[in-house]
Design a protein around this motif. Structure first.
Motif, PDB file in Angstrom:
ATOM      1  N   GLU A   1       0.835  -1.202   0.000  1.00  0.00           N
ATOM      2  CA  GLU A   1       0.000   0.000   0.000  1.00  0.00           C
ATOM      3  C   GLU A   1       0.872   1.256   0.000  1.00  0.00           C
ATOM      4  O   GLU A   1       1.884   1.325   0.702  1.00  0.00           O
ATOM      5  CB  GLU A   1      -0.901   0.026   1.242  1.00  0.00           C
ATOM      6  CG  GLU A   1      -1.813  -1.170   1.409  1.00  0.00           C
ATOM      7  CD  GLU A   1      -1.181  -2.292   2.212  1.00  0.00           C
ATOM      8  OE1 GLU A   1      -1.896  -3.252   2.558  1.00  0.00           O
ATOM      9  OE2 GLU A   1       0.035  -2.220   2.493  1.00  0.00           O
TER      10      GLU A   1
ATOM     11  N   ARG B   1      -5.956   3.147   6.212  1.00  0.00           N
ATOM     12  CA  ARG B   1      -6.083   1.972   7.087  1.00  0.00           C
ATOM     13  C   ARG B   1      -5.799   2.354   8.541  1.00  0.00           C
ATOM     14  O   ARG B   1      -6.493   1.933   9.451  1.00  0.00           O
ATOM     15  CB  ARG B   1      -5.095   0.884   6.652  1.00  0.00           C
ATOM     16  CG  ARG B   1      -5.161   0.514   5.189  1.00  0.00           C
ATOM     17  CD  ARG B   1      -6.259  -0.494   4.903  1.00  0.00           C
ATOM     18  NE  ARG B   1      -6.213  -0.841   3.492  1.00  0.00           N
ATOM     19  CZ  ARG B   1      -6.903  -0.243   2.537  1.00  0.00           C
ATOM     20  NH1 ARG B   1      -7.715   0.757   2.839  1.00  0.00           N
ATOM     21  NH2 ARG B   1      -6.806  -0.631   1.282  1.00  0.00           N
TER      22      ARG B   1
ATOM     23  N   ARG C   1      -5.811  -6.529   1.598  1.00  0.00           N
ATOM     24  CA  ARG C   1      -6.826  -6.290   2.629  1.00  0.00           C
ATOM     25  C   ARG C   1      -7.367  -7.591   3.216  1.00  0.00           C
ATOM     26  O   ARG C   1      -7.639  -7.665   4.416  1.00  0.00           O
ATOM     27  CB  ARG C   1      -7.976  -5.470   2.022  1.00  0.00           C
ATOM     28  CG  ARG C   1      -7.615  -4.032   1.714  1.00  0.00           C
ATOM     29  CD  ARG C   1      -8.691  -3.334   0.902  1.00  0.00           C
ATOM     30  NE  ARG C   1      -8.717  -3.797  -0.479  1.00  0.00           N
ATOM     31  CZ  ARG C   1      -9.660  -3.498  -1.359  1.00  0.00           C
ATOM     32  NH1 ARG C   1     -10.681  -2.745  -0.980  1.00  0.00           N
ATOM     33  NH2 ARG C   1      -9.589  -3.938  -2.597  1.00  0.00           N
TER      34      ARG C   1
ATOM     35  N   GLN D   1      -6.774  -7.082   7.265  1.00  0.00           N
ATOM     36  CA  GLN D   1      -7.807  -6.311   7.950  1.00  0.00           C
ATOM     37  C   GLN D   1      -7.883  -6.650   9.443  1.00  0.00           C
ATOM     38  O   GLN D   1      -7.853  -5.764  10.300  1.00  0.00           O
ATOM     39  CB  GLN D   1      -9.166  -6.537   7.290  1.00  0.00           C
ATOM     40  CG  GLN D   1     -10.322  -5.781   7.933  1.00  0.00           C
ATOM     41  CD  GLN D   1     -10.223  -4.279   7.764  1.00  0.00           C
ATOM     42  OE1 GLN D   1      -9.578  -3.806   6.833  1.00  0.00           O
ATOM     43  NE2 GLN D   1     -10.846  -3.531   8.645  1.00  0.00           N
TER      44      GLN D   1
ATOM     45  N   LEU E   1      -4.619  -5.536  11.316  1.00  0.00           N
ATOM     46  CA  LEU E   1      -4.592  -4.118  11.663  1.00  0.00           C
ATOM     47  C   LEU E   1      -5.475  -3.812  12.870  1.00  0.00           C
ATOM     48  O   LEU E   1      -5.076  -3.078  13.780  1.00  0.00           O
ATOM     49  CB  LEU E   1      -5.057  -3.289  10.465  1.00  0.00           C
ATOM     50  CG  LEU E   1      -4.023  -3.009   9.381  1.00  0.00           C
ATOM     51  CD1 LEU E   1      -4.711  -2.579   8.102  1.00  0.00           C
ATOM     52  CD2 LEU E   1      -3.032  -1.940   9.842  1.00  0.00           C
TER      53      LEU E   1
END
Length: 360
Positions: free
Chosen positions: A29, A37, A304, A308, A311
């Motif tokens: 990213e 994010r 992702r 996800q 994170l």
């Protein structure tokens, strides 16, 4: 150096990435995208936090059980790591290498509007200076590269002939260029999920796109045994009235690939493209259950859909929690890449990940 001088190494790297039950962690990213994010978990988008998060990924124990390679952003490739206590450590790339995880690098420089194309169409930039950058990335330890072209389906006629041909040619020029410097090219012609079209429409467009891409790769003399494909799964538009079953996704995805992708390509590594963590695992599992043996390794290259939950559990401070969440989704996808993932058997936070007109 020339492609010929790297031919054996390129084939060996591609085969390493195509290991059974494994796939790629896409951690490439841009700073702007990782900032989005971080904002969702209340973490400032600073170089310090980006370093800490990518160090978490690189130091996750046993990640190599399901991850064969990692796609990095340029900043990360040249960063040193920090440990859980904030103390400086070795280069992040070396932490991945110490687990046998092959480092790779995102080399495109983003998309721009396509002059002469239909509204919303784009072409991918980054060919200028690519050969010199690829040589520098190889010297730092990268052994593969990634370039993302973006296409969309719309009632207005997207994708146009111009858009398909321009993006196919850009992928081919990139692929040949990085092979000259020893990097295995991941060819990524992503078809966005935006729209309300059905799965048959996606299949027809995707066949056209992939045929055009492999024609362009041939014209440019790309060494297919030293390349990888990162396609979308064949899915209807996000707003289609009928949601597909895993069996339908498998049927159409495999038919599309069998009609277009040479068997000399070692691996097809699906992108998640806005699917939730669990959807990405379930659909990949269905594809692998539907064909055995397949002429290619059918794995994953998820961003992702691998990060996800990681994170969310990390939240800027909990390294162990973030690593355990990452391992759970890596295990899920490693199993799915072999066709024996049991839905719900690994934890996921279940957050929808779709973003219209996604860029990063």
């Amino acid at each position: 150096m020339t492609l010929e001088s790297f031919r054996d190494e390129l084939a060996a790297t591609a085969c390493t990435i195509a290991a059974q039950g494994k796939g790629l962690l896409a951690a490439d990213e841009s700073n702007g995208t990782i900032g989005k994010r971080f904002a969702a978990i209340g973490v400032d988008n600073s170089e310090e936090h980006r370093r800490a998060y990518r160090s978490l990924l690189a130091s996750t124990p046993d990640l190599d059980d399901a991850i064969s390679g990692v796609i990095l952003f340029e900043e990360t490739l040249f960063q040193d790591s920090v440990d859980a206590g904030g103390q400086p450590g070795p280069p992040i790339v070396e932490l991945f290498q110490s687990q046998g995880i092959v480092p790779g690098i995102k080399v495109d420089q983003g998309v721009e509007p396509l002059a002469g194309g239909l509204p919303g169409e784009s072409w991918c930039t980054g060919l200028k200076g690519l050969q010199e950058r690829a040589a520098r990335y190889y010297a730092r330890g990268a052994r593969f590269a990634k370039w993302r072209a973006v296409l969309k389906i719309s009632p207005e006629g997207c994708p146009s002939e111009l858009c398909v041909r321009e993006n196919a040619w850009g992928l081919a020029r990139y692929a040949r260029t990085v092979q000259e410097e020893g990097l295995v090219p991941i060819v990524e012609p992503e078809i966005l999920m935006d729209g309300d079209h059905d799965i048959e429409t996606t299949a027809a467009v995707q066949e056209w796109v992939l045929r055009t891409v492999y024609e362009a790769l041939s014209h440019n003399g790309v060494f297919l045994e030293g390349s990888l494909l990162k396609p979308s799964m064949t899915l209807p538009g996000k707003d289609c009235a009928s949601a597909p079953s895993p069996d339908q996704v498998a049927q159409f995805s495999l038919r599309t690939l069998e009609r277009t992708v040479p068997v000399s390509v070692p691996a097809i590594l699906f992108l998640s493209g806005g699917l939730s963590e669990e959807e990405a695992s379930v659909y990949l599992n269905g594809i692998n259950r539907a064909i055995s043996p397949a002429p290619w390794h059918l794995g994953f290259s998820y961003g992702r859909a691998l990060q996800q939950s990681c994170l969310k559990h990390w939240a800027g401070h909990d390294v162990h929690g973030g690593q355990q969440a990452l391992l759970a989704r890596a295990r899920a996808n490693g199993q799915a890449a072999q066709g024996f993932y049991v839905s719900g058997s690994e934890p996921s936070d279940g957050t929808p990940l779709y973003e219209a007109n996604y860029s990063y």
